[in-house]
Motif scaffolding. Structure first.
Motif, short mmCIF file in Angstrom:
data_model
loop_
_atom_site.label_atom_id
_atom_site.label_comp_id
_atom_site.label_asym_id
_atom_site.label_seq_id
_atom_site.Cartn_x
_atom_site.Cartn_y
_atom_site.Cartn_z
N TYR A 1 -47.40 69.75 -5.79
CA TYR A 1 -47.25 71.20 -6.67
C TYR A 1 -46.18 71.52 -7.36
O TYR A 1 -46.15 71.94 -8.40
CB TYR A 1 -47.25 72.16 -5.37
CG TYR A 1 -48.67 72.56 -5.07
CD1 TYR A 1 -49.69 72.68 -5.51
CD2 TYR A 1 -49.04 72.04 -3.53
CE1 TYR A 1 -51.00 72.88 -4.99
CE2 TYR A 1 -49.96 72.15 -3.00
CZ TYR A 1 -51.22 72.67 -3.67
OH TYR A 1 -52.22 72.92 -3.06
N VAL A 2 -44.79 70.76 -6.92
CA VAL A 2 -43.80 70.81 -7.89
C VAL A 2 -43.85 70.06 -9.26
O VAL A 2 -43.83 70.59 -10.24
CB VAL A 2 -42.52 70.29 -7.14
CG1 VAL A 2 -41.11 70.20 -8.15
CG2 VAL A 2 -42.12 71.20 -6.05
N LYS A 3 -44.59 69.15 -9.16
CA LYS A 3 -44.90 68.23 -10.40
C LYS A 3 -46.05 69.26 -11.44
O LYS A 3 -45.64 69.24 -12.62
CB LYS A 3 -45.80 67.01 -10.30
CG LYS A 3 -44.81 65.75 -9.48
CD LYS A 3 -45.38 64.68 -9.20
CE LYS A 3 -44.58 63.68 -8.45
NZ LYS A 3 -45.23 62.48 -8.07
N ARG A 4 -46.95 69.94 -10.79
CA ARG A 4 -47.64 70.68 -11.48
C ARG A 4 -46.98 71.99 -12.14
O ARG A 4 -47.18 72.41 -13.27
CB ARG A 4 -48.92 71.29 -10.52
CG ARG A 4 -49.75 70.16 -10.31
CD ARG A 4 -51.07 70.57 -9.13
NE ARG A 4 -51.63 71.76 -9.43
CZ ARG A 4 -52.62 72.40 -8.77
NH1 ARG A 4 -52.60 71.74 -7.59
NH2 ARG A 4 -53.16 73.38 -9.18
N ALA A 5 -45.91 72.34 -11.25
CA ALA A 5 -44.99 73.46 -11.77
C ALA A 5 -44.24 73.04 -13.02
O ALA A 5 -44.18 73.60 -13.87
CB ALA A 5 -44.20 74.09 -10.69
N GLU A 6 -43.60 71.67 -12.97
CA GLU A 6 -42.81 71.25 -13.94
C GLU A 6 -43.88 71.18 -15.20
O GLU A 6 -43.03 71.21 -16.45
CB GLU A 6 -42.38 69.95 -13.56
CG GLU A 6 -41.32 69.80 -12.63
CD GLU A 6 -40.79 68.44 -12.29
OE1 GLU A 6 -39.44 68.28 -12.35
OE2 GLU A 6 -41.47 67.52 -12.19
N ALA A 7 -45.04 70.71 -15.01
CA ALA A 7 -46.00 70.61 -16.21
C ALA A 7 -46.49 72.13 -16.87
O ALA A 7 -47.01 71.73 -17.99
CB ALA A 7 -47.17 69.90 -15.82
N GLY A 8 -45.82 73.00 -16.26
CA GLY A 8 -46.07 74.38 -16.83
C GLY A 8 -46.99 75.26 -16.27
O GLY A 8 -47.29 76.41 -16.48
N GLU A 9 -47.52 74.68 -14.96
CA GLU A 9 -48.53 75.76 -14.20
C GLU A 9 -47.82 76.44 -13.08
O GLU A 9 -46.71 76.28 -12.68
CB GLU A 9 -49.46 74.83 -13.21
CG GLU A 9 -50.59 75.50 -12.83
CD GLU A 9 -51.66 74.48 -11.72
OE1 GLU A 9 -52.24 75.08 -11.17
OE2 GLU A 9 -51.56 73.14 -12.20
N THR A 10 -48.08 77.73 -13.21
CA THR A 10 -47.87 78.78 -12.35
C THR A 10 -48.54 79.01 -10.98
O THR A 10 -50.08 79.25 -11.28
CB THR A 10 -47.47 79.80 -13.01
OG1 THR A 10 -46.52 79.90 -13.95
CG2 THR A 10 -46.70 81.08 -12.18
N MET A 11 -48.35 79.06 -9.86
CA MET A 11 -48.96 79.12 -8.53
C MET A 11 -48.34 80.34 -7.67
O MET A 11 -47.20 80.40 -7.65
CB MET A 11 -49.26 77.82 -7.93
CG MET A 11 -49.76 76.57 -8.61
SD MET A 11 -49.41 75.12 -8.15
CE MET A 11 -47.86 74.85 -8.95
N LEU A 12 -49.11 81.28 -6.96
CA LEU A 12 -48.61 82.08 -6.13
C LEU A 12 -48.56 81.52 -4.72
O LEU A 12 -49.66 80.96 -4.35
CB LEU A 12 -49.79 83.16 -6.04
CG LEU A 12 -49.46 84.39 -5.03
CD1 LEU A 12 -48.12 85.08 -5.67
CD2 LEU A 12 -50.65 85.40 -5.34
N ILE A 13 -47.59 81.60 -3.99
CA ILE A 13 -47.36 80.99 -2.73
C ILE A 13 -47.65 82.28 -1.63
O ILE A 13 -46.95 83.33 -2.15
CB ILE A 13 -45.89 80.45 -2.70
CG1 ILE A 13 -45.51 79.59 -3.61
CG2 ILE A 13 -45.79 79.93 -0.90
CD1 ILE A 13 -46.71 78.55 -3.85
#
Length: 114
Positions: free
Chosen positions: A48-60
């Motif tokens: 998930y951190v890699k996806r966030a680094e790639a620009g994606e935003t997720m709701l926890i």
């Protein structure tokens, strides 16, 4: 008549967010961004951190309630020197020469033994 409060409308009045954080959560929910539970995040944190680094935003979510947003950190913005040059352009102190003459000690290198 009381309003129904669910994990996704707490802090919302008539569907309108009441604070900046609630507006962000509402934006995430309305935009269809991925929502994931804390347990899922713990189990696959590096993915998930890699996806966030790639620009994606997720709701926890915690216990089904929106708790945090995971997304890309703000990138450093570099400026060209011309954009900040005015900071370094200052007038010299017009009284510096007069003040310097009032000092008795000559200017000397403090690291050279006398």
């Amino acid at each position: 008549m009381s309003a129904t409060v669910s994990p996704f409308n707490s802090g919302l009045q008539g569907g309108i967010p009441t604070s900046l954080d609630n507006r962000r959560v509402a934006l995430v929910l309305l935009s269809g961004m991925e929502s994931l539970g804390l347990k899922e995040l713990r189990q696959h944190a590096s993915d998930y951190v890699k996806r966030a680094e790639a620009g994606e935003t997720m709701l926890i979510t915690v216990a089904g309630r929106p708790s945090a947003l995971l997304g890309p950190a703000g990138r450093k913005t570099w400026c060209a020197f011309d954009e900040v040059a005015d900071i370094f352009r200052t007038d010299t102190d017009p009284t510096w020469e007069t003040d310097r003459r009032l000092i008795d000690d000559p200017i000397a290198d403090p690291w050279v033994s006398r």
